[in-house]
Write a protein that holds these residues in place. Structure first.
Motif, PDB file in Angstrom:
ATOM      1  N   LEU A  21     -14.652 -13.493  -3.381  1.00  0.00           N
ATOM      2  CA  LEU A  21     -14.293 -12.914  -5.032  1.00  0.00           C
ATOM      3  C   LEU A  21     -15.713 -13.130  -5.391  1.00  0.00           C
ATOM      4  O   LEU A  21     -16.940 -12.411  -5.938  1.00  0.00           O
ATOM      5  CB  LEU A  21     -13.194 -13.458  -6.108  1.00  0.00           C
ATOM      6  CG  LEU A  21     -11.872 -13.008  -5.197  1.00  0.00           C
ATOM      7  CD1 LEU A  21     -10.985 -13.329  -5.847  1.00  0.00           C
ATOM      8  CD2 LEU A  21     -11.620 -11.733  -5.131  1.00  0.00           C
ATOM      9  N   ALA A  22     -16.630 -14.945  -5.813  1.00  0.00           N
ATOM     10  CA  ALA A  22     -17.729 -15.020  -6.720  1.00  0.00           C
ATOM     11  C   ALA A  22     -19.266 -14.285  -5.283  1.00  0.00           C
ATOM     12  O   ALA A  22     -19.628 -13.715  -5.786  1.00  0.00           O
ATOM     13  CB  ALA A  22     -18.004 -16.849  -5.654  1.00  0.00           C
ATOM     14  N   VAL A  23     -18.976 -13.632  -4.665  1.00  0.00           N
ATOM     15  CA  VAL A  23     -19.664 -13.417  -3.883  1.00  0.00           C
ATOM     16  C   VAL A  23     -20.033 -11.222  -4.074  1.00  0.00           C
ATOM     17  O   VAL A  23     -20.144 -11.255  -4.861  1.00  0.00           O
ATOM     18  CB  VAL A  23     -19.530 -12.681  -2.404  1.00  0.00           C
ATOM     19  CG1 VAL A  23     -20.663 -12.119  -1.635  1.00  0.00           C
ATOM     20  CG2 VAL A  23     -20.050 -14.968  -1.493  1.00  0.00           C
ATOM     21  N   LEU A  24     -18.627 -10.820  -4.119  1.00  0.00           N
ATOM     22  CA  LEU A  24     -18.376  -9.758  -5.066  1.00  0.00           C
ATOM     23  C   LEU A  24     -18.639  -9.684  -6.026  1.00  0.00           C
ATOM     24  O   LEU A  24     -19.228  -8.737  -6.448  1.00  0.00           O
ATOM     25  CB  LEU A  24     -16.782  -9.383  -4.359  1.00  0.00           C
ATOM     26  CG  LEU A  24     -16.517  -8.912  -2.893  1.00  0.00           C
ATOM     27  CD1 LEU A  24     -15.212  -8.603  -3.122  1.00  0.00           C
ATOM     28  CD2 LEU A  24     -17.305  -8.824  -2.541  1.00  0.00           C
ATOM     29  N   ALA A  25     -18.405 -11.093  -6.938  1.00  0.00           N
ATOM     30  CA  ALA A  25     -18.647 -10.694  -8.842  1.00  0.00           C
ATOM     31  C   ALA A  25     -20.082 -10.178  -8.511  1.00  0.00           C
ATOM     32  O   ALA A  25     -20.772  -9.831  -9.012  1.00  0.00           O
ATOM     33  CB  ALA A  25     -17.806 -11.994  -8.853  1.00  0.00           C
ATOM     34  N   ILE A  39     -25.096  -7.314  -9.384  1.00  0.00           N
ATOM     35  CA  ILE A  39     -27.019  -6.999  -9.374  1.00  0.00           C
ATOM     36  C   ILE A  39     -26.600  -5.574  -9.153  1.00  0.00           C
ATOM     37  O   ILE A  39     -27.649  -4.916  -9.897  1.00  0.00           O
ATOM     38  CB  ILE A  39     -27.065  -7.149  -7.570  1.00  0.00           C
ATOM     39  CG1 ILE A  39     -27.409  -9.479  -7.525  1.00  0.00           C
ATOM     40  CG2 ILE A  39     -28.391  -6.684  -7.458  1.00  0.00           C
ATOM     41  CD1 ILE A  39     -27.377  -9.555  -6.704  1.00  0.00           C
ATOM     42  N   LEU A  40     -25.347  -4.912  -8.807  1.00  0.00           N
ATOM     43  CA  LEU A  40     -25.563  -3.230  -9.008  1.00  0.00           C
ATOM     44  C   LEU A  40     -25.694  -2.778 -10.596  1.00  0.00           C
ATOM     45  O   LEU A  40     -26.216  -1.460 -10.670  1.00  0.00           O
ATOM     46  CB  LEU A  40     -24.548  -2.517  -8.104  1.00  0.00           C
ATOM     47  CG  LEU A  40     -24.690  -3.346  -6.547  1.00  0.00           C
ATOM     48  CD1 LEU A  40     -22.693  -2.695  -5.807  1.00  0.00           C
ATOM     49  CD2 LEU A  40     -25.872  -2.357  -5.378  1.00  0.00           C
ATOM     50  N   ILE A  41     -24.529  -3.664 -10.858  1.00  0.00           N
ATOM     51  CA  ILE A  41     -24.685  -2.817 -12.220  1.00  0.00           C
ATOM     52  C   ILE A  41     -26.198  -2.765 -13.420  1.00  0.00           C
ATOM     53  O   ILE A  41     -26.782  -2.585 -13.788  1.00  0.00           O
ATOM     54  CB  ILE A  41     -23.453  -2.902 -13.018  1.00  0.00           C
ATOM     55  CG1 ILE A  41     -22.210  -3.705 -12.549  1.00  0.00           C
ATOM     56  CG2 ILE A  41     -23.669  -3.358 -14.647  1.00  0.00           C
ATOM     57  CD1 ILE A  41     -20.987  -3.823 -12.952  1.00  0.00           C
ATOM     58  N   TRP A  42     -26.795  -4.523 -12.804  1.00  0.00           N
ATOM     59  CA  TRP A  42     -28.062  -4.290 -14.556  1.00  0.00           C
ATOM     60  C   TRP A  42     -28.985  -3.489 -13.244  1.00  0.00           C
ATOM     61  O   TRP A  42     -29.570  -3.246 -13.814  1.00  0.00           O
ATOM     62  CB  TRP A  42     -28.077  -5.690 -13.227  1.00  0.00           C
ATOM     63  CG  TRP A  42     -29.990  -6.582 -14.022  1.00  0.00           C
ATOM     64  CD1 TRP A  42     -30.927  -6.074 -13.315  1.00  0.00           C
ATOM     65  CD2 TRP A  42     -29.991  -6.200 -15.585  1.00  0.00           C
ATOM     66  NE1 TRP A  42     -31.846  -6.620 -13.960  1.00  0.00           N
ATOM     67  CE2 TRP A  42     -31.827  -6.254 -15.413  1.00  0.00           C
ATOM     68  CE3 TRP A  42     -29.748  -6.135 -16.263  1.00  0.00           C
ATOM     69  CZ2 TRP A  42     -32.467  -6.443 -16.368  1.00  0.00           C
ATOM     70  CZ3 TRP A  42     -30.405  -5.856 -17.753  1.00  0.00           C
ATOM     71  CH2 TRP A  42     -31.663  -5.910 -17.438  1.00  0.00           C
ATOM     72  N   ARG A  99     -32.843   1.028 -14.485  1.00  0.00           N
ATOM     73  CA  ARG A  99     -32.960   2.911 -14.176  1.00  0.00           C
ATOM     74  C   ARG A  99     -32.886   3.664 -15.477  1.00  0.00           C
ATOM     75  O   ARG A  99     -33.751   3.999 -15.527  1.00  0.00           O
ATOM     76  CB  ARG A  99     -32.242   2.703 -12.779  1.00  0.00           C
ATOM     77  CG  ARG A  99     -32.546   2.523 -11.539  1.00  0.00           C
ATOM     78  CD  ARG A  99     -31.893   3.196 -10.138  1.00  0.00           C
ATOM     79  NE  ARG A  99     -32.580   4.346 -10.284  1.00  0.00           N
ATOM     80  CZ  ARG A  99     -33.615   4.454  -9.425  1.00  0.00           C
ATOM     81  NH1 ARG A  99     -33.779   3.323  -8.589  1.00  0.00           N
ATOM     82  NH2 ARG A  99     -33.819   5.798  -9.064  1.00  0.00           N
ATOM     83  N   VAL A 100     -31.293   3.574 -16.070  1.00  0.00           N
ATOM     84  CA  VAL A 100     -31.060   4.206 -16.894  1.00  0.00           C
ATOM     85  C   VAL A 100     -32.349   3.684 -18.503  1.00  0.00           C
ATOM     86  O   VAL A 100     -33.779   4.792 -19.188  1.00  0.00           O
ATOM     87  CB  VAL A 100     -29.951   4.070 -17.757  1.00  0.00           C
ATOM     88  CG1 VAL A 100     -29.458   4.760 -19.234  1.00  0.00           C
ATOM     89  CG2 VAL A 100     -29.111   4.209 -16.492  1.00  0.00           C
ATOM     90  N   ILE A 101     -32.398   2.409 -18.182  1.00  0.00           N
ATOM     91  CA  ILE A 101     -33.557   1.870 -19.483  1.00  0.00           C
ATOM     92  C   ILE A 101     -35.069   2.876 -18.974  1.00  0.00           C
ATOM     93  O   ILE A 101     -36.118   3.052 -20.048  1.00  0.00           O
ATOM     94  CB  ILE A 101     -33.479   0.742 -19.935  1.00  0.00           C
ATOM     95  CG1 ILE A 101     -31.989   0.119 -20.157  1.00  0.00           C
ATOM     96  CG2 ILE A 101     -34.918  -0.076 -20.209  1.00  0.00           C
ATOM     97  CD1 ILE A 101     -31.937  -1.656 -20.110  1.00  0.00           C
ATOM     98  N   ALA A 102     -35.458   2.467 -17.994  1.00  0.00           N
ATOM     99  CA  ALA A 102     -36.898   2.478 -17.806  1.00  0.00           C
ATOM    100  C   ALA A 102     -37.048   4.274 -17.456  1.00  0.00           C
ATOM    101  O   ALA A 102     -38.329   4.981 -17.057  1.00  0.00           O
ATOM    102  CB  ALA A 102     -37.072   2.346 -16.548  1.00  0.00           C
ATOM    103  N   ALA A 103     -36.296   4.934 -16.954  1.00  0.00           N
ATOM    104  CA  ALA A 103     -35.923   6.043 -16.817  1.00  0.00           C
ATOM    105  C   ALA A 103     -37.162   7.227 -17.480  1.00  0.00           C
ATOM    106  O   ALA A 103     -38.100   7.946 -16.783  1.00  0.00           O
ATOM    107  CB  ALA A 103     -34.019   6.766 -17.058  1.00  0.00           C
ATOM    108  N   PRO A 104     -37.486   6.865 -18.959  1.00  0.00           N
ATOM    109  CA  PRO A 104     -38.458   7.766 -19.978  1.00  0.00           C
ATOM    110  C   PRO A 104     -40.034   7.110 -19.223  1.00  0.00           C
ATOM    111  O   PRO A 104     -41.124   8.451 -19.355  1.00  0.00           O
ATOM    112  CB  PRO A 104     -38.297   7.657 -21.182  1.00  0.00           C
ATOM    113  CG  PRO A 104     -36.511   6.907 -21.204  1.00  0.00           C
ATOM    114  CD  PRO A 104     -36.784   6.594 -19.978  1.00  0.00           C
TER     115      PRO A 104
END
Length: 464
Positions: free
Chosen positions: A47-51, A56-59, A64-69
């Motif tokens: 579970l720790a590894v999956l967390a 990492i995926l969420i960040w 990418r959303v922040i750097a899109a402009p």
């Protein structure tokens, strides 16, 4: 197949790792507020590894959303840059193809997409110059001079513009400025060199050629040739005033170009006027063997001042075999024989060149022989008529100009080493007027070798 094997091995290793984590003995107690969990140690580790992977995926998604402009702006900038380089490339192609108007449009498009690219401004300046918009071209070039990378190209454009407008002094100024930036700039060196030779500043012209960097065999050969021509020009200029200095320059030219006829003639004339006939004849004999130039043979005959026509004929026979091996030798031998009234010898000298398509000089000499030997005016007139339509003989010619003597510069273009000893294809003018008959072998006068010595004149041949 190898990739599939790698993938299977990696999958087995991951599966084995997960199984190992799940199978770890023991439990992990987690208390949070009123909640308490005691999963097995392996499950907790999984579970720790999956967390961690989820974080990492969420960040990554948030980043990418922040750097899109920023990425959108960068992509737009790259697209504009690609369009600018494409316009710049097409502009140079259009300019080379002769479409200056399209080249200017593409240059402006390139400048809008590449505002700090000097090549786009240079392209527009070149296009303006091709379109005749001198004011715009000058403004572009002057703006480019401030940039050290483009200063030389800008000066080259200003030089071309000044030459098109006939501003010779301004063009020369730009060439000198270019040499200050790049001492080996070919166009600038050539411009300054042409100015030096045009104004007769042969000493500085010689130094400039000596400083040229010659790497290939062709470049070294060209450098030696130009040095020989400049040395001969210096000798020609000093022959009447300072014969000793002129002799030094002529001999220096012969060291650079052993068979250079103009330098050999100057050196031989000076030797002859100094009473050193043996040196003169030795030099002329060597050059004659290499070139078979008629001027050389004529001066050889006149190497001893005051010699009679018979003595001159004997001297020519020492130099030229009988029968003569070439037409130049035949003409000189015939001329010497006519001057000595040896009509049979003159006729024999021209025997191999008077039957099939004789040249103008051969026809004129045959007319003299017929008139002098038998007094047959009719045959002499026939030869004169044939001379009017006969093939021409070699003369000193450059850019359509015929000269009695070699000159270092073309009187039309000012080009160095333009005169060649060859049959002229066409002639628009002559430096000294048309010559009716070949020059006679006469003894030179030592007092004024440059003006009165007929030995310095070439074998004069008809031009029309």
């Amino acid at each position: 197949m190898i990739r599939l094997a790698y993938w299977l091995i990696a999958s087995l290793l991951v599966t084995a790792g997960i199984a190992w984590l799940i199978g770890l003995p023991g439990t992990l107690t987690i208390e949070f507020l009123d909640y308490r969990m005691q999963p097995r140690l392996g499950i907790a580790a999984l579970l720790a590894v999956l967390a961690i992977v989820a974080v990492i995926l969420i960040w990554g998604m948030v980043k990418r959303v922040i750097a899109a402009p920023y990425y959108l702006a960068r992509r737009s900038q790259e697209r504009r840059k690609d369009q600018g380089y494409l316009a710049l490339s097409d502009g140079f192609i259009a300019l080379q193809a002769g479409d200056a108007n399209r080249a200017r449009q593409l240059a402006r498009e390139a400048q809008s997409n590449l505002p700090r690219n000097a090549a786009a401004q240079l392209l527009e300046a070149r296009a303006d110059l091709a379109l005749g918009d001198m004011h715009s071209a000058r403004e572009h070039y002057r703006a480019l001079i401030s940039n050290r990378k483009t200063a030389l190209a800008a000066l080259s454009g200003l030089y071309d513009q000044a030459r098109q407008q006939g501003r010779v002094d301004a063009a020369l100024t730009f060439a000198h400025k270019a040499l200050d930036i790049s001492p080996q700039a070919p166009w600038a060196r050539e411009a300054v060199f042409e100015d030096l030779t045009r104004n007769g500043r042969w000493d500085k012209a010689y130094d400039m050629i000596a400083d040229d960097v010659a790497v290939t065999r062709e470049e070294k050969t060209r450098k030696r040739r130009r040095l020989a021509v400049v040395e001969t020009a210096r000798a020609q200029l000093a022959e009447g005033r300072e014969p000793s200095a002129a002799l030094e320059h002529a001999l220096a030219a012969l060291k650079l170009q052993a068979d250079f006829v103009p330098a050999a003639l100057i050196a031989a004339r000076i030797y002859s006027n100094r009473g050193e006939a043996r040196r003169a004849m030795s030099l002329l004999r060597r050059v004659w063997r290499a070139t078979s130039h008629p001027d050389v043979a004529m001066l050889f005959a006149n190497a001893v001042p005051g010699a009679s026509a018979v003595d001159r004929l004997k001297r020519v026979r020492e130099l030229i075999d009988s029968p003569p091996p070439n037409k130049a030798g035949a003409l000189v031998l015939a001329r010497a024989s006519i001057d000595a009234f040896d009509w049979a010898g003159a006729r024999q000298a021209l025997a191999g060149y008077s039957s099939a398509s004789p040249s103008q000089a051969v026809c004129l000499l045959m007319a003299e022989i017929e008139d002098g030997q038998s007094g047959d005016k009719g045959k002499a007139r026939d030869w004169l008529n044939r001379a009017a339509h006969a093939p021409r003989d070699p003369v000193w010619t450059a850019d359509g100009i015929i000269a009695d003597e070699w000159e270092p510069l073309s009187p039309v273009t000012g080009r160095l080493d333009a005169f060649e000893w060859r049959v002229p294809t066409s002639a628009v003018a002559t430096r000294t007027g048309p010559t009716a008959t070949p020059a006679r072998l006469e003894t030179p006068t030592p007092a004024k070798p440059e003006a009165e010595a007929p030995s310095s004149a070439p074998l004069a041949l008809p031009e029309g």
